[in-house]
Design an enzyme around this catalytic site. Sequence first.
Site, PDB file in Angstrom:
ATOM      1  N   GLU A  24     -60.724 -21.821  69.889  1.00 35.55           N
ATOM      2  CA  GLU A  24     -61.112 -22.856  68.938  1.00 35.55           C
ATOM      3  C   GLU A  24     -60.373 -22.704  67.625  1.00 35.55           C
ATOM      4  OE1 GLU A  24     -63.648 -24.662  65.674  1.00 35.55           O
ATOM      5  OE2 GLU A  24     -62.889 -22.630  65.948  1.00 35.55           O
ATOM      6  N   ASP A  52     -63.544 -16.955  70.249  1.00 34.32           N
ATOM      7  CA  ASP A  52     -62.411 -16.351  69.546  1.00 34.32           C
ATOM      8  C   ASP A  52     -62.674 -16.231  68.048  1.00 34.32           C
ATOM      9  OD1 ASP A  52     -62.209 -19.213  69.323  1.00 34.32           O
ATOM     10  OD2 ASP A  52     -60.143 -18.968  68.616  1.00 34.32           O
TER      11      ASP A  52
END
Length: 399
Positions: free
Chosen positions: A170, A78
């Site tokens: 994350e 991400d």
Amino acid sequence: MSAADKLLNYVTFDTQSDENSETTPSTEKQRKLARALVKECQALGMDEVREKDGTVYATLEANTSEPRTPIGFVAHMDTASELSGANVKARRVERYDGGVIALNEQYAMDPATFPALKKVVGDDLIVTDGTTLLGADDKAGIAIIMQALEEIIRDDAPHGRIAVAFTPDEEIGRGVDHFDLSLFPVEYAYTVDGDRIDAVDYETFNAAQATVSIQGTSIHPGDAKDRMVNAALLAVEFASMLPEDQTPAKTEGREGFYHLVSMEGECESATLTYILREHDAEKFEKQIETIERVRDTLNEKYGDRIEVAVRRQYANMKDYMKGDMRAVERARKAIEKAGLEPVSIAVRGGTDGAMLTQRGLICPNLGTGSYNHHGRFEFASVQQMDRMVRIVRDIVEGE
């Protein structure tokens, strides 16, 4: 393909996470990159390739009878929420000359403002067009890991078991909330999620998010004397009561901070969102106590109008390593072999590795050769990424 070629491919995937979502992963679009990485791992001939809860897992079994420690590598898919990661238009700057890099008509990178550029003079750089972030945090880490695996398999280099995992979310502190350690059979691992390639870091912030909810009383302003309680003004008062010298703009090194991430409000209600960061565990607990003390003081003054919800995100991994430095020393040897002097820095942030270490899997952090993360001025050095591929290979092959 090279690591740089892989990075240029991965950044075409929009994988921004969403802290307001309650799904896993927080955005479905992250699965598009996950599916592509599953196919890549399968094409390389890796074992036990699968995607579970948005995380991609794969292993490469040992190809030697010599006893070798099983190790792993982790990177996240991400991208951050500060700027869009959609429609990234990356380009190469060949043999950077040390000057100002124009990204577009409005934005430029000057080494006087972005000193990381001074470290990459003469390198080929990958930069944005100034309208989005690049996504090298952490797609450069994915590219480095995948390139190292490709070369290890191609060269039939001797190795023990290698496990890799590519995680979602994350950037919103949920990267390993659903991480299945049974699918990651290693003794220790590394996140490849930093910037400088001479670093192996094993000390992070302790981290929490504090959400401050304020309830006001809205009365017509012409008839409000001694009756109105303006929640937006209470929010301002709350913020003013926290230490003004402990913000990100005024701290460095091991100094912690209270960071006001967002502030929304009107007369009837208001919300403040803070992130709390501190390397020292005792000081971290005092930060939480300070937030709660401000709440109590204002509730006594205005009535019970303020609630504080604290969500702990991750802890300083050093506190959970219990002196086991095998992973750190192995990485330092590989960095030295690359002709660099290894350093370990108290990271002003966190990684998936902090939470994995807390769960019992020691997981220090390595660099990627990409810098200025979370914004339009992000860039990656092609040559540093290549050296990092070599460092990862030497970690694998060096035992």
